[in-house]
Design a protein around this motif. Structure first.
Motif, PDB file in Angstrom:
ATOM      1  N   ARG A 196      -8.206  -0.077   3.193  1.00 57.04           N
ATOM      2  CA  ARG A 196      -8.068   1.226   2.448  1.00 57.04           C
ATOM      3  C   ARG A 196      -8.854   2.428   3.247  1.00 57.04           C
ATOM      4  NH1 ARG A 196      -4.966   1.696  -1.793  1.00 57.04           N
ATOM      5  NH2 ARG A 196      -4.280  -0.273  -2.728  1.00 57.04           N
ATOM      6  N   LYS A 206      -4.462   8.748   7.122  1.00 53.68           N
ATOM      7  CA  LYS A 206      -3.967   9.778   6.338  1.00 53.68           C
ATOM      8  C   LYS A 206      -4.475  10.817   6.719  1.00 53.68           C
ATOM      9  CE  LYS A 206      -3.231  11.171   1.476  1.00 53.68           C
ATOM     10  NZ  LYS A 206      -3.560  10.436   0.059  1.00 53.68           N
ATOM     11  N   LEU A 224      -6.864   3.132   6.270  1.00 62.67           N
ATOM     12  CA  LEU A 224      -5.514   3.979   6.114  1.00 62.67           C
ATOM     13  C   LEU A 224      -5.816   5.221   5.567  1.00 62.67           C
ATOM     14  CD1 LEU A 224      -3.668   0.875   3.996  1.00 62.67           C
ATOM     15  CD2 LEU A 224      -3.169   1.724   6.386  1.00 62.67           C
ATOM     16  N   ASP A 225      -7.062   5.494   4.735  1.00 66.38           N
ATOM     17  CA  ASP A 225      -7.583   6.699   4.393  1.00 66.38           C
ATOM     18  C   ASP A 225      -7.809   7.511   5.706  1.00 66.38           C
ATOM     19  OD1 ASP A 225      -7.470   6.293   1.749  1.00 66.38           O
ATOM     20  OD2 ASP A 225      -9.609   5.555   1.856  1.00 66.38           O
ATOM     21  N   TYR A 231       0.759  -1.234  -0.038  1.00 69.75           N
ATOM     22  CA  TYR A 231       0.030  -0.082   0.133  1.00 69.75           C
ATOM     23  C   TYR A 231       0.956   1.231   0.055  1.00 69.75           C
ATOM     24  CZ  TYR A 231      -3.596  -3.335   1.584  1.00 69.75           C
ATOM     25  OH  TYR A 231      -4.391  -4.485   1.768  1.00 69.75           O
ATOM     26  N   GLN A 263      -2.425  14.057   8.714  1.00 71.15           N
ATOM     27  CA  GLN A 263      -1.360  14.800   7.587  1.00 71.15           C
ATOM     28  C   GLN A 263      -1.091  16.162   8.314  1.00 71.15           C
ATOM     29  OE1 GLN A 263      -4.760  15.665   4.649  1.00 71.15           O
ATOM     30  NE2 GLN A 263      -6.133  16.497   6.397  1.00 71.15           N
ATOM     31  N   PHE A 290       3.035   7.419   4.225  1.00 76.66           N
ATOM     32  CA  PHE A 290       3.278   7.251   5.341  1.00 76.66           C
ATOM     33  C   PHE A 290       3.892   5.818   5.887  1.00 76.66           C
ATOM     34  CE2 PHE A 290      -1.282   7.229   5.269  1.00 76.66           C
ATOM     35  CZ  PHE A 290      -1.594   5.763   6.007  1.00 76.66           C
ATOM     36  N   LEU A 291       3.620   5.039   5.048  1.00 75.09           N
ATOM     37  CA  LEU A 291       3.971   3.545   5.151  1.00 75.09           C
ATOM     38  C   LEU A 291       5.369   3.376   4.572  1.00 75.09           C
ATOM     39  CD1 LEU A 291       0.648   1.788   3.975  1.00 75.09           C
ATOM     40  CD2 LEU A 291       1.451   1.862   6.508  1.00 75.09           C
ATOM     41  N   PHE A 303      -1.382   1.120  11.981  1.00 77.48           N
ATOM     42  CA  PHE A 303      -1.832   2.117  10.941  1.00 77.48           C
ATOM     43  C   PHE A 303      -3.378   1.992  10.789  1.00 77.48           C
ATOM     44  CE2 PHE A 303       2.716   1.693  10.365  1.00 77.48           C
ATOM     45  CZ  PHE A 303       2.944   2.970  10.153  1.00 77.48           C
ATOM     46  N   ASP A 335       0.453   4.097  -2.410  1.00 82.26           N
ATOM     47  CA  ASP A 335      -0.608   5.331  -2.152  1.00 82.26           C
ATOM     48  C   ASP A 335      -0.571   6.090  -0.905  1.00 82.26           C
ATOM     49  OD1 ASP A 335      -1.903   4.331  -4.803  1.00 82.26           O
ATOM     50  OD2 ASP A 335      -2.908   2.695  -3.893  1.00 82.26           O
ATOM     51  N   TYR A 336       0.067   5.407   0.177  1.00 83.05           N
ATOM     52  CA  TYR A 336       0.075   5.921   1.606  1.00 83.05           C
ATOM     53  C   TYR A 336       1.449   5.926   1.926  1.00 83.05           C
ATOM     54  CZ  TYR A 336      -4.823   4.469   1.417  1.00 83.05           C
ATOM     55  OH  TYR A 336      -6.052   4.080   0.868  1.00 83.05           O
TER      56      TYR A 336
END
Length: 357
Positions: free
Chosen positions: A212, A219, A215-216, A175, A223, A181-182, A193, A178-179
């Motif tokens: 997801r 994020k 994870l969204d 992932y 942020q 921070f991972l 997470f 798309d993310y």
């Protein structure tokens, strides 16, 4: 309501048939037997028919999507729900809504109704709004990935198994594009997470959709974090989440920043973190003294520095505490229930243990 209407029908049949006049005992006996047979047949037919109709209704774990448009009547919504096999009769919904004096209060929207509920429950959801129709996946602060997987399994009524959820979360690198921070998590799991929050579950959701979604949320919530303090201590973002997960497990509301300061002070002094919570994650229960001192990667009594992964999903408060800890000279803390005692020296720490115990 449906059964009552059908019983009324065959009651009328009985009254019509029994209204016939007979002049002899013999002539009366045969119609009575015929009527009794008809009544028994109708009763059995109604019973079997309604058992069949009830068996056709959706069950828990089965879902139907119902859209309530502006101007829709309760009756039309009931018809849609009847066709979707959520209720036996539109009339039942009308009666339930009317009994609540709420015919004008049903809210427009798309409802993801789960089967197996009573008509009154469906009525309450229509009055509350479409958000109330969706089953909820509740991720609480401090939950482990395994616990979240079990929660998803239960909410989906085994449509998504615990093992499939864990499989979908075992490699963060899948992932990372798309993310971002991972990035520092590499190919370790998504432990830490999966952001604590209440999520709406839809029957159409696939396991990756749910991952997801969490994870969204992570994020979105993180942020605007200021990472300058942990970065000044040579911690990358993955380290921040690891430390935050320990703070989450070791804190009650209101002391997170002070607890974070203790761990920062220990790291700076090259002391062991001495957190029972890290070993608890490894062994799966409250650890014994022997277990916390055992030689494993999650023992912060035998190892220096942070454990290899987060030990739970920390909430935003714990993450923020790691980014903005209090500045203290504390190296120790002890708590019993909600009572916390912080100390600078081991001697003070021992006194606090005696005092609080």
């Amino acid at each position: 309501m449906v059964i009552a209407q059908e019983l009324a029908v065959y009651d009328k049949i009985i009254k019509v048939m029994t209204s016939a006049k007979h002049t002899t005992y013999k002539s009366r006996k045969r119609p009575v037997l015929i009527i009794a047979a008809i009544v028994a047949f109708v009763a059995v037919f109604i019973l079997i028919f309604n058992i069949y109709r009830c068996s056709c209704l959706l069950k828990p774990g089965e879902f139907a999507e119902i859209t309530v448009d502006a101007g829709a009547t309760v009756s039309s919504v009931g018809n849609d729900m009847e066709r979707a096999r959520l209720i036996l009769s539109s009339r039942e919904l009308v009666d339930s809504i009317n009994s609540k004096d709420a015919a004008s209060k049903i809210k427009i929207g798309t409802y993801n109704f789960e089967g197996g509920k009573s008509v009154d429950e469906y009525a309450d959801i229509l009055i509350s709004g479409s958000d109330a129709a969706s089953p909820k996946i509740v991720v609480s602060e401090g939950m482990r990935l395994k616990d979240i997987a079990d929660t998803v399994k239960n909410v989906s009524h085994n449509r998504i198994s615990s093992s499939s959820f864990i499989e979908a979360t075992k490699d963060a690198s899948k992932y990372a594009s798309d993310y971002p921070f991972l990035k520092d998590a590499g190919n370790k799991s998504l432990e830490g997470f999966l952001m604590p929050k209440t999520y709406n579950y839809k029957a159409s959701d696939k396991v990756e959709d749910i991952v997801r979604m969490m994870l969204d949320q992570f994020k979105l919530d993180t942020q605007d974090l200021d990472l300058s303090y942990p970065q000044s201590k040579n911690l990358n973002f993955y380290d921040v989440v690891i430390l935050a997960s320990i703070v989450e497990k070791e804190s009650q509301p209101g002391v997170e920043k002070k607890v974070a300061s203790v761990f920062y002070n220990r790291l700076a002094a090259h002391m062991q973190l001495n957190s029972d919570a890290t070993t608890a994650y490894y062994v799966g229960h409250d650890p014994s003294p022997e277990e916390v001192h055992a030689d494993n990667a999650y023992s912060t009594y035998t190892n220096y520095g942070l454990p290899p992964t987060p030990i739970c999903s920390p909430g935003l408060v714990a993450i923020d505490a790691v980014c903005h800890p209090e500045e203290t000279d504390y190296f120790f803390f002890f708590f019993k229930g909600n009572d916390y005692a912080f100390s600078k020296t081991f001697e003070e720490h021992q006194d606090n243990i005696v005092r609080l115990r």
